[in-house]
Design a protein around this motif. Sequence first.
Motif, PDB file in Angstrom:
ATOM      1  N   UNK A 202       4.180   8.232  -2.751  1.00 19.50           N
ATOM      2  CA  UNK A 202       3.702   6.297  -3.043  1.00 19.50           C
ATOM      3  C   UNK A 202       3.422   5.647  -1.792  1.00 19.50           C
ATOM      4  N   UNK A 203       3.114   4.482  -2.065  1.00 16.11           N
ATOM      5  CA  UNK A 203       2.510   3.539  -1.771  1.00 16.11           C
ATOM      6  C   UNK A 203       3.326   1.825  -1.157  1.00 16.11           C
ATOM      7  N   UNK A 204       3.583   1.524  -0.782  1.00 17.19           N
ATOM      8  CA  UNK A 204       3.520  -0.292  -0.366  1.00 17.19           C
ATOM      9  C   UNK A 204       1.673  -0.851  -0.024  1.00 17.19           C
ATOM     10  N   UNK A 205       2.596  -2.068  -0.680  1.00 20.40           N
ATOM     11  CA  UNK A 205       1.509  -2.544  -0.171  1.00 20.40           C
ATOM     12  C   UNK A 205       2.167  -3.932   0.150  1.00 20.40           C
ATOM     13  N   UNK A 206       0.652  -4.475   1.193  1.00 21.75           N
ATOM     14  CA  UNK A 206       1.146  -5.756   2.470  1.00 21.75           C
ATOM     15  C   UNK A 206       1.411  -7.035   0.707  1.00 21.75           C
ATOM     16  N   UNK A 207       2.316  -7.700   1.467  1.00 22.97           N
ATOM     17  CA  UNK A 207       2.520  -8.508   0.251  1.00 22.97           C
ATOM     18  C   UNK A 207       1.376  -9.722   0.129  1.00 22.97           C
ATOM     19  N   UNK A 208       0.649  -9.917  -1.108  1.00 23.69           N
ATOM     20  CA  UNK A 208      -0.558 -10.837  -1.653  1.00 23.69           C
ATOM     21  C   UNK A 208       0.077 -12.313  -0.514  1.00 23.69           C
TER      22      UNK A 208
ATOM     23  N   UNK B 294      -0.440 -11.707   2.954  1.00 27.40           N
ATOM     24  CA  UNK B 294      -2.167 -12.412   3.107  1.00 27.40           C
ATOM     25  C   UNK B 294      -2.597 -13.510   3.580  1.00 27.40           C
ATOM     26  N   UNK B 295      -1.842 -14.885   2.400  1.00 24.87           N
ATOM     27  CA  UNK B 295      -2.162 -16.125   2.160  1.00 24.87           C
ATOM     28  C   UNK B 295      -1.995 -16.382   3.123  1.00 24.87           C
ATOM     29  N   UNK B 296      -0.189 -16.339   3.630  1.00 29.93           N
ATOM     30  CA  UNK B 296      -0.130 -17.596   4.906  1.00 29.93           C
ATOM     31  C   UNK B 296      -0.827 -17.063   6.136  1.00 29.93           C
TER      32      UNK B 296
ATOM     33  N   UNK C  63     -11.832  -5.487   9.939  1.00 34.75           N
ATOM     34  CA  UNK C  63     -11.555  -7.580   9.253  1.00 34.75           C
ATOM     35  C   UNK C  63     -11.033  -7.284   8.351  1.00 34.75           C
ATOM     36  N   UNK C  64     -10.347  -6.354   8.118  1.00 36.87           N
ATOM     37  CA  UNK C  64      -9.457  -6.685   7.366  1.00 36.87           C
ATOM     38  C   UNK C  64      -7.931  -6.463   7.642  1.00 36.87           C
ATOM     39  N   UNK C  65      -7.511  -7.905   7.393  1.00 32.32           N
ATOM     40  CA  UNK C  65      -6.533  -8.886   7.561  1.00 32.32           C
ATOM     41  C   UNK C  65      -5.463  -7.698   6.838  1.00 32.32           C
ATOM     42  N   UNK C  66      -5.103  -7.533   5.922  1.00 32.19           N
ATOM     43  CA  UNK C  66      -3.986  -6.649   5.601  1.00 32.19           C
ATOM     44  C   UNK C  66      -3.864  -5.771   7.293  1.00 32.19           C
ATOM     45  N   UNK C  67      -4.873  -5.335   6.274  1.00 33.56           N
ATOM     46  CA  UNK C  67      -4.830  -3.740   7.869  1.00 33.56           C
ATOM     47  C   UNK C  67      -4.290  -3.955   8.742  1.00 33.56           C
TER      48      UNK C  67
END
Length: 371
Positions: free
Chosen positions: A199-205, A208-210, A281-285
């Motif tokens: 299972x995975x959980x993604x960082x909410x889009x 990232x925008x904020x 440079x992957x912001x979410x990461x």
Amino acid sequence: MRSAYKFRLYPTKDQIKKLGDTLETCRQLYNDALAAKKEAWEDDRYNLTYYEMAHQLSANRKKNQALGAVYAHVLQDVLRRVDKAFQNFFRRVKNGEKPGYPRFKGRGWYKSFTYPDAGIGYKIEGSKLILSGIGAIRIFKHREIEGKIKTCTIKRDSTGAWYAIFSVDTGEEPPRVEPRTAVGVDVGLKHAVTLSTGETFSYPRYLVQMEKKLAAAQRRLSRKIKGSKNWIKQKLKVARIHRKIRNLRDEFLHQISKKIVDKADLIVFENLNIKGMVKNHNLAKHIMDHSWGRLIQYTTYKAARVGKSVELVDSRYTSQRCSGCGIIVPKTLKDRVHECPRCGLRLDRDLNAALNILTLGLRGRACGDTG
Ligand SMILES: [Zn+2]
């Protein structure tokens, strides 16, 4: 066990004035008490006690209107803060350190006051928090409080927003259950969190925008002349975005930590060394890496409440090692798939890491069904 709940308050104009006045009165009392203690110590090497200060306070409250307007227990808590500041100071002197003397609080540097006794002077009624000496303030309770409320602290942040923070006694910690199921948790590249169950959980889009919005606002701030009117305006803007992100991120971390705790009896995290991490440079990461400690913290206390355990394991080689046969299969950040030349195992790199974390956590433990 203690835990804390923080809720936003929406005071009226009149209430904002009263809250501000209360903070100011507390600040002045803090400085007065500090001065009195300092004087007693410097003149006579006498350590003025909390009780002596409290006795003086009740006499002063009759004469001083501002003091008289503030709830007595709140003021007593201010004296306890002064006392504590000195205790810390003396403890550090004793340890041979050279601590700075407890400091006077300038305007804007005194940010909270506390109702120190369980249910005394404050009360939640529906969507209102009733504070003695201030009134019924609208409160946004986004979570139900579990446990018995002990203290209530009212705080103003740097943008002028007000919060109530409740310290809660959640009762005796239940005994640890012998783990029969376990799950490994990896901070992923593609997804914020990957579990060994797949299972995975993604960082909410939207988050990232904020973060992008924040970075842009910070760039704009750096171009303004420090101390100018526009600079002050922009600084407030940055602080507001910061606050919003912090709240949303916390909400996200609470959600996934709850889901993780529901998964298994033993939860295994890798103990990331944030300082040693490669800048990427992957912001979410990047964001997730920096929320990792908080995710572990939230998961740990949620687990303890139901008798479950959290274990931290060494994060070295968790992404390089083959979870099937154990050999090291070198990868760069670009390699999204783990492919083992020895045993032929082929799976998502984050899942492979989560499985390795699980294996490390299970070492020396006998667990039944693992996922
Ligand atoms: Zn292999």
